[in-house]
Design a protein around this motif. Structure first.
Motif, PDB file in Angstrom:
ATOM      1  N   ARG A  99       2.180   4.474   3.245  1.00 51.40           N
ATOM      2  CA  ARG A  99       1.491   5.755   3.045  1.00 51.40           C
ATOM      3  C   ARG A  99       2.374   6.735   2.275  1.00 51.40           C
ATOM      4  O   ARG A  99       1.889   7.490   1.443  1.00 51.40           O
ATOM      5  CB  ARG A  99       1.100   6.356   4.393  1.00 51.40           C
ATOM      6  CG  ARG A  99      -0.081   5.673   5.027  1.00 51.40           C
ATOM      7  CD  ARG A  99      -0.366   6.238   6.388  1.00 51.40           C
ATOM      8  NE  ARG A  99      -1.643   5.764   6.883  1.00 51.40           N
ATOM      9  CZ  ARG A  99      -1.983   5.774   8.156  1.00 51.40           C
ATOM     10  NH1 ARG A  99      -1.144   6.242   9.068  1.00 51.40           N
ATOM     11  NH2 ARG A  99      -3.158   5.329   8.523  1.00 51.40           N
ATOM     12  N   LEU A 100       3.662   6.734   2.564  1.00 51.08           N
ATOM     13  CA  LEU A 100       4.583   7.636   1.865  1.00 51.08           C
ATOM     14  C   LEU A 100       4.816   7.225   0.412  1.00 51.08           C
ATOM     15  O   LEU A 100       5.011   8.073  -0.452  1.00 51.08           O
ATOM     16  CB  LEU A 100       5.930   7.678   2.591  1.00 51.08           C
ATOM     17  CG  LEU A 100       5.945   8.390   3.934  1.00 51.08           C
ATOM     18  CD1 LEU A 100       7.278   8.165   4.648  1.00 51.08           C
ATOM     19  CD2 LEU A 100       5.684   9.881   3.753  1.00 51.08           C
ATOM     20  N   LEU A 101       4.787   5.928   0.145  1.00 55.94           N
ATOM     21  CA  LEU A 101       5.081   5.415  -1.185  1.00 55.94           C
ATOM     22  C   LEU A 101       3.911   5.507  -2.163  1.00 55.94           C
ATOM     23  O   LEU A 101       4.101   5.364  -3.365  1.00 55.94           O
ATOM     24  CB  LEU A 101       5.512   3.941  -1.103  1.00 55.94           C
ATOM     25  CG  LEU A 101       6.860   3.656  -0.471  1.00 55.94           C
ATOM     26  CD1 LEU A 101       7.016   2.153  -0.198  1.00 55.94           C
ATOM     27  CD2 LEU A 101       7.982   4.159  -1.372  1.00 55.94           C
ATOM     28  N   HIS A 102       2.695   5.708  -1.651  1.00 51.44           N
ATOM     29  CA  HIS A 102       1.509   5.622  -2.499  1.00 51.44           C
ATOM     30  C   HIS A 102       0.652   6.879  -2.429  1.00 51.44           C
ATOM     31  O   HIS A 102       0.704   7.631  -1.463  1.00 51.44           O
ATOM     32  CB  HIS A 102       0.690   4.383  -2.123  1.00 51.44           C
ATOM     33  CG  HIS A 102       1.453   3.124  -2.352  1.00 51.44           C
ATOM     34  ND1 HIS A 102       2.239   2.553  -1.386  1.00 51.44           N
ATOM     35  CD2 HIS A 102       1.590   2.356  -3.445  1.00 51.44           C
ATOM     36  CE1 HIS A 102       2.823   1.470  -1.875  1.00 51.44           C
ATOM     37  NE2 HIS A 102       2.449   1.334  -3.127  1.00 51.44           N
ATOM     38  N   HIS A 103      -0.183   7.043  -3.453  1.00 50.30           N
ATOM     39  CA  HIS A 103      -1.060   8.213  -3.544  1.00 50.30           C
ATOM     40  C   HIS A 103      -2.525   7.883  -3.274  1.00 50.30           C
ATOM     41  O   HIS A 103      -3.325   8.795  -3.090  1.00 50.30           O
ATOM     42  CB  HIS A 103      -0.944   8.854  -4.927  1.00 50.30           C
ATOM     43  CG  HIS A 103       0.434   9.322  -5.227  1.00 50.30           C
ATOM     44  ND1 HIS A 103       1.010  10.400  -4.603  1.00 50.30           N
ATOM     45  CD2 HIS A 103       1.382   8.838  -6.054  1.00 50.30           C
ATOM     46  CE1 HIS A 103       2.235  10.575  -5.039  1.00 50.30           C
ATOM     47  NE2 HIS A 103       2.488   9.637  -5.928  1.00 50.30           N
ATOM     48  N   ASN A 104      -2.878   6.613  -3.292  1.00 49.13           N
ATOM     49  CA  ASN A 104      -4.269   6.210  -3.071  1.00 49.13           C
ATOM     50  C   ASN A 104      -4.306   4.968  -2.199  1.00 49.13           C
ATOM     51  O   ASN A 104      -3.408   4.125  -2.268  1.00 49.13           O
ATOM     52  CB  ASN A 104      -4.965   5.892  -4.402  1.00 49.13           C
ATOM     53  CG  ASN A 104      -5.122   7.116  -5.256  1.00 49.13           C
ATOM     54  OD1 ASN A 104      -5.813   8.056  -4.887  1.00 49.13           O
ATOM     55  ND2 ASN A 104      -4.462   7.119  -6.400  1.00 49.13           N
ATOM     56  N   VAL A 105      -5.378   4.869  -1.417  1.00 50.52           N
ATOM     57  CA  VAL A 105      -5.582   3.684  -0.586  1.00 50.52           C
ATOM     58  C   VAL A 105      -7.078   3.404  -0.531  1.00 50.52           C
ATOM     59  O   VAL A 105      -7.904   4.309  -0.585  1.00 50.52           O
ATOM     60  CB  VAL A 105      -4.982   3.869   0.841  1.00 50.52           C
ATOM     61  CG1 VAL A 105      -5.662   4.984   1.590  1.00 50.52           C
ATOM     62  CG2 VAL A 105      -5.027   2.567   1.634  1.00 50.52           C
ATOM     63  N   GLU A 106      -7.394   2.116  -0.471  1.00 53.34           N
ATOM     64  CA  GLU A 106      -8.792   1.724  -0.271  1.00 53.34           C
ATOM     65  C   GLU A 106      -8.828   0.666   0.819  1.00 53.34           C
ATOM     66  O   GLU A 106      -7.862  -0.059   1.034  1.00 53.34           O
ATOM     67  CB  GLU A 106      -9.425   1.207  -1.561  1.00 53.34           C
ATOM     68  CG  GLU A 106      -8.859  -0.078  -2.076  1.00 53.34           C
ATOM     69  CD  GLU A 106      -9.465  -0.486  -3.412  1.00 53.34           C
ATOM     70  OE1 GLU A 106      -9.714  -1.684  -3.573  1.00 53.34           O
ATOM     71  OE2 GLU A 106      -9.673   0.387  -4.280  1.00 53.34           O
ATOM     72  N   GLN A 107      -9.941   0.648   1.537  1.00 53.72           N
ATOM     73  CA  GLN A 107     -10.133  -0.373   2.556  1.00 53.72           C
ATOM     74  C   GLN A 107     -11.394  -1.133   2.212  1.00 53.72           C
ATOM     75  O   GLN A 107     -12.452  -0.547   1.978  1.00 53.72           O
ATOM     76  CB  GLN A 107     -10.252   0.225   3.952  1.00 53.72           C
ATOM     77  CG  GLN A 107     -10.398  -0.848   5.018  1.00 53.72           C
ATOM     78  CD  GLN A 107     -10.301  -0.319   6.432  1.00 53.72           C
ATOM     79  OE1 GLN A 107     -10.305   0.885   6.664  1.00 53.72           O
ATOM     80  NE2 GLN A 107     -10.211  -1.221   7.385  1.00 53.72           N
TER      81      GLN A 107
END
Length: 184
Positions: A99-107
C-alpha cells in the motif's frame, strides 16, 4: 609540495572507487526467485529490463526471504502490476508495504453464482443485478452479473485509496473462487 598532495588525492580516489566497486559486486539484483525476491514487480523490472510477465517471489518489507510471497507480475503496461492473493496477507506486513509503495490498486473477484446468498451477505448486493457501490473513491470497473445458478460472476474494483481494498475477503478456493489484488 602540491604535487604529492595531488598524487595522494588521486590514489585515495582510486582506493575509494575500488572499495565501492567491491561493495556493488556483492549486491545481488533481485531475480524473483525465493532466494532473491524483489520488493515488488517494478523492482524486478528495474533490475531486469527484459523480464517477462509471470509468477515471481516478492518481499515488500525486505525482511527475511523466508516470508517472501508469490506474486504474478504483469509487465505489458508502462507501470508494472504486482498481483497477489489476499490470503497471502494473513499475519503479514506485506499488504501495508504494498500500500505504501503504490498509488493504485484493483481487486478482481470471481464467484460461483451458486453462492449468491453468501455474496449478498458479504457485499449487500444481488449478484444477478448490476453492482452500484455508493463511493466516489472505489470504482466498479467491470461486473458480470449472474445469469444462471451454474454461472459465475466477476467483479473488478479499482481505487487510488490503497487502504480501501481488499473489500472482499479471500475465500478458500475449494469451490473455484478466486480473488486477487493488483498494485500499480
Amino acid at each position: 609540495e602540491d604535487e604529492p598532495k595531488a598524487v595522494d588525492m588521486v590514489e585515495n580516489f582510486f582506493h575509494e572507487l575500488s572499495g565501492l566497486k567491491e561493495k556493488l559486486s556483492t549486491h545481488h539484483c533481485p531475480t524473483g526467485s525465493i532466494d532473491f525476491p524483489g520488493r515488488d514487480c517494478a523492482d524486478l523490472k528495474l533490475c531486469n529490463p527484459s523480464i517477462k510477465s509471470g509468477a515471481y517471489f516478492i518481499d515488500p518489507d525486505e525482511g527475511s526471504t523466508k516470508n517472501a510471497i508469490r506474486a504474478v507480475c504483469h509487465f505489458e503496461e508502462e507501470k508494472p502490476k504486482t498481483c497477489v492473493e489476499p490470503s497471502n496477507f494473513e499475519a503479514s506486513s506485506h499488504l501495508a508495504f504494498l500500500r505504501l509503495l503504490h498509488h493504485n490498486v484493483e481487486q478482481n473477484y470471481t464467484e460461483s453464482c451458486k453462492n449468491q446468498a453468501e455474496m449478498k451477505d458479504l457485499l449487500s448486493v444481488e449478484l444477478n443485478e448490476p453492482l452500484n457501490l455508493d463511493s466516489s473513491r472505489l470504482h466498479i470497473v467491470h461486473h458480470t452479473p449472474c445469469k444462471s445458478a451454474s454461472g459465475v460472476t466477476t467483479i473488478q474494483l479499482q481505487t487510488s485509496r490503497t487502504d480501501l481494498l481488499p473489500v472482499i475477503a479471500a475465500v478458500p478456493s475449494t469451490t473455484g473462487l478466486s480473488s486477487h489484488l493488483c498494485f500499480a
